[in-house]
Motif scaffolding. Structure first.
Motif, PDB file in Angstrom:
ATOM      1  N   ASP A 162       0.921  -1.321  -0.058  1.00  0.00           N
ATOM      2  CA  ASP A 162      -0.208   0.161   0.198  1.00  0.00           C
ATOM      3  C   ASP A 162       0.893   1.264  -0.210  1.00  0.00           C
ATOM      4  O   ASP A 162       0.491   2.076  -0.653  1.00  0.00           O
ATOM      5  N   ILE A 163       1.988   1.189   0.955  1.00  0.00           N
ATOM      6  CA  ILE A 163       2.809   2.327   0.704  1.00  0.00           C
ATOM      7  C   ILE A 163       3.633   2.624  -0.494  1.00  0.00           C
ATOM      8  O   ILE A 163       3.601   3.626  -1.060  1.00  0.00           O
ATOM      9  N   ALA A 164       3.841   1.670  -1.330  1.00  0.00           N
ATOM     10  CA  ALA A 164       4.468   1.571  -2.630  1.00  0.00           C
ATOM     11  C   ALA A 164       3.392   2.334  -3.645  1.00  0.00           C
ATOM     12  O   ALA A 164       4.020   2.836  -4.370  1.00  0.00           O
ATOM     13  N   LEU A 165       2.302   1.629  -3.470  1.00  0.00           N
ATOM     14  CA  LEU A 165       1.141   1.878  -4.468  1.00  0.00           C
ATOM     15  C   LEU A 165       0.905   3.417  -4.322  1.00  0.00           C
ATOM     16  O   LEU A 165       0.657   4.320  -5.289  1.00  0.00           O
ATOM     17  N   ASP A 166       0.995   3.907  -2.997  1.00  0.00           N
ATOM     18  CA  ASP A 166       0.594   5.131  -2.938  1.00  0.00           C
ATOM     19  C   ASP A 166       1.814   6.263  -3.311  1.00  0.00           C
ATOM     20  O   ASP A 166       1.500   7.166  -4.057  1.00  0.00           O
ATOM     21  N   ARG A 167       2.964   5.917  -3.311  1.00  0.00           N
ATOM     22  CA  ARG A 167       3.949   6.513  -3.931  1.00  0.00           C
ATOM     23  C   ARG A 167       4.108   6.412  -5.407  1.00  0.00           C
ATOM     24  O   ARG A 167       4.206   7.388  -6.113  1.00  0.00           O
ATOM     25  N   GLY A 218       8.199  12.112 -17.390  1.00  0.00           N
ATOM     26  CA  GLY A 218       7.183  12.332 -17.935  1.00  0.00           C
ATOM     27  C   GLY A 218       5.797  11.694 -17.571  1.00  0.00           C
ATOM     28  O   GLY A 218       4.940  11.992 -18.173  1.00  0.00           O
ATOM     29  N   SER A 219       5.989  10.573 -16.945  1.00  0.00           N
ATOM     30  CA  SER A 219       4.720   9.886 -16.592  1.00  0.00           C
ATOM     31  C   SER A 219       4.675   9.396 -15.149  1.00  0.00           C
ATOM     32  O   SER A 219       5.706   9.316 -14.502  1.00  0.00           O
ATOM     33  N   PRO A 220       3.506   9.179 -14.731  1.00  0.00           N
ATOM     34  CA  PRO A 220       3.312   8.707 -13.226  1.00  0.00           C
ATOM     35  C   PRO A 220       3.914   7.403 -13.108  1.00  0.00           C
ATOM     36  O   PRO A 220       4.024   6.517 -14.154  1.00  0.00           O
ATOM     37  N   LEU A 221       4.630   6.962 -12.096  1.00  0.00           N
ATOM     38  CA  LEU A 221       5.382   5.739 -11.789  1.00  0.00           C
ATOM     39  C   LEU A 221       4.384   4.678 -12.081  1.00  0.00           C
ATOM     40  O   LEU A 221       4.963   3.430 -12.734  1.00  0.00           O
ATOM     41  N   HIS A 222       3.077   4.658 -11.859  1.00  0.00           N
ATOM     42  CA  HIS A 222       2.412   3.327 -11.790  1.00  0.00           C
ATOM     43  C   HIS A 222       1.986   3.150 -13.485  1.00  0.00           C
ATOM     44  O   HIS A 222       1.752   1.987 -13.487  1.00  0.00           O
ATOM     45  N   GLU A 223       2.384   4.086 -14.192  1.00  0.00           N
ATOM     46  CA  GLU A 223       2.023   3.568 -15.599  1.00  0.00           C
ATOM     47  C   GLU A 223       3.233   3.152 -16.479  1.00  0.00           C
ATOM     48  O   GLU A 223       3.183   2.681 -17.455  1.00  0.00           O
ATOM     49  N   LEU A 228       8.289  -1.036 -15.794  1.00  0.00           N
ATOM     50  CA  LEU A 228       9.008  -1.693 -15.017  1.00  0.00           C
ATOM     51  C   LEU A 228       8.492  -1.624 -13.665  1.00  0.00           C
ATOM     52  O   LEU A 228       8.447  -2.604 -12.844  1.00  0.00           O
ATOM     53  N   ALA A 229       7.829  -0.567 -13.248  1.00  0.00           N
ATOM     54  CA  ALA A 229       7.097  -0.365 -12.052  1.00  0.00           C
ATOM     55  C   ALA A 229       5.878  -1.536 -11.901  1.00  0.00           C
ATOM     56  O   ALA A 229       5.400  -1.948 -11.078  1.00  0.00           O
ATOM     57  N   GLN A 230       5.161  -1.530 -12.952  1.00  0.00           N
ATOM     58  CA  GLN A 230       3.896  -2.323 -13.090  1.00  0.00           C
ATOM     59  C   GLN A 230       4.357  -3.811 -13.009  1.00  0.00           C
ATOM     60  O   GLN A 230       3.647  -4.517 -12.085  1.00  0.00           O
ATOM     61  N   ASN A 231       5.743  -4.224 -13.324  1.00  0.00           N
ATOM     62  CA  ASN A 231       6.000  -5.587 -13.194  1.00  0.00           C
ATOM     63  C   ASN A 231       6.170  -5.855 -11.601  1.00  0.00           C
ATOM     64  O   ASN A 231       5.775  -6.697 -11.228  1.00  0.00           O
TER      65      ASN A 231
END
Length: 410
Positions: free
Chosen positions: A268-273, A281-286, A289-292
């Motif tokens: 949850d902490i990581a998802l909020d970050r 230029g993009s949100p991290l969750h998009e 590599l982060a999605q993986n």
């Protein structure tokens, strides 16, 4: 990161109340990363937990618990484990939780009154004396060196234990000692209930570890001519190894439950970050590599949850088979929760390894689980041996195409 469980209404109600209590009351009282929970704060929070009706969820109602059946422990323990101090506040933390379960099953009525009741109510803490300095008992309990010999009216215990979690400040210890065949009981191991203020008990060298949230540390404990009476025998003389399985199977599984709750918190902490951080230029969750990393953690959470649930159901219906499957759960979950928290740190970058977030301390908390309750390597050896035995028996019985099933293993 929460999911429905399809629980009975009263269990779901308890889960929701534990969830609310941890998030609304406990999290605000967490010590800074690396510090321990102050005793007075713990006492205040435990009183609040009792008032909220969420204290000792697994323990018998007659002694002050909530009477939750073992097959329903996991969703409630995960909610408690969402805070690293949650299990201590709710009195479902090791080693007390495992000792409560064993005392409920095998203690005499007198022993329950003297030891189980104050333990459930949080008036006392306990410890479990199995592990010894090399070459004594550790991952191999058969190497037990501590001895107990009969004397008129009781026993005398001699030996040294090490890494006895919770020993500092504990009211009593459940001690494993080797006993001989004396005509009254078979040779083997025997469990004894030993008061920590017994003059034959001495706290020895403290072992400093990376984890911080087990009250009472992990010191050596010495038993030097420690005399106890016959009423101190727990279960039966010579039957200690058999009774140890009553405790160890569920105890290693509840570690999985509590720490999976902490892994959910880390995710949850990581998802909020990932929702608020932009990079390139993009949100991290998009970013792929982060999605993986996120997807792998969700997979680890769901598979860990599934094996815990199956093992708990098996422990309720067939404790021997459940204890065998708990080895699988222990190995998988201890690896999985470490991976989950490590990925959360990676997603949070530099803040993840700082004390600005609690993630690094979470990693310190879960790393020892690959050693505690038997090293993962020892469990893998046992798992492989059981699988080979099950396969041989299946072939011998004319069922060569039956897959390995833990519940069929002797």
């Amino acid at each position: 990161m929460n999911q429905p469980y399809g629980l009975p209404a009263e269990v779901e109600d308890l889960r929701q109340r534990v969830r609310a209590f941890v998030r609304d009351v406990v999290i605000d009282a967490e010590p800074v990363p690396g510090d321990r929970l102050a005793a007075e704060t713990r006492a205040e929070l435990q009183a609040a937990a009792k008032a909220a009706g969420v204290f000792a969820p697994h323990a018998p109602r007659e002694y002050g618990g909530q009477g939750l059946a073992i097959e329903h422990w996991s969703p409630v323990f995960q909610e408690a484990g969402y805070s690293p101090i949650g299990p201590s506040v709710l009195n479902c933390m090791a080693p007390d939780e495992g000792n409560m379960h064993m005392l409920e099953l095998i203690a005499t009525d007198e022993q329950k009154s003297r030891y189980l009741e104050p333990l459930v109510q949080g008036r006392e803490r306990s410890c479990f004396g199995m592990t010894e300095p090399h070459p004594g008992a550790g991952s191999d309990p058969e190497a037990l060196l501590t001895t107990a010999r009969r004397v008129p009216g009781g026993w005398v215990i001699d030996g040294e234990k090490r890494f006895i979690s919770g020993a500092v400040g504990a009211a009593f210890c459940i001690v494993m000692a080797r006993t001989e065949d004396d005509g009254e009981s078979p040779a083997g191991a025997t469990m004894f209930l030993v008061d920590m203020d017994n003059p034959g008990v001495r706290i020895g060298r403290h072992i400093h570890t990376v984890d911080r949230y087990i009250d009472g540390g992990h010191p050596h404990v010495h038993f030097d001519g420690c005399r106890v009476d016959d009423a101190a025998v727990l279960g039966g003389a010579g039957l200690g190894f058999r009774y140890a399985q009553v405790r160890l199977g569920p105890a290693r599984l509840t570690h999985c439950m509590r720490w999976l709750g902490l892994a959910r918190r880390a995710t949850d902490i990581a998802l909020d970050r990932a929702q608020t951080r932009e990079i390139f230029g993009s949100p991290l969750h998009e970013l792929g590599l982060a999605q993986n990393l996120i997807a792998e953690s969700v997979i680890d959470i769901e598979t860990a949850d599934a094996v815990i649930t199956k093992t708990a159901l098996l422990l309720a219906s067939d404790p021997r088979a459940g204890s065998a499957l708990s080895s699988v759960a222990k190995v998988h979950c201890s690896d999985a929760v470490f991976r989950i928290i490590d990925r959360a740190i990676q997603l949070c970058g530099g803040d993840g390894v700082s004390d600005g977030l609690p993630l690094a301390q979470y990693l310190n908390e879960v790393r020892p689980f690959r050693i505690y309750d038997g090293s993962n390597e020892t469990h893998k050896w046992a798992i492989a041996r059981r699988a080979s035995s099950a396969r041989r028996k299946a072939v011998a019985s004319g069922e060569p195409f039956q897959g390995v099933a833990v519940e069929r293993i002797d």
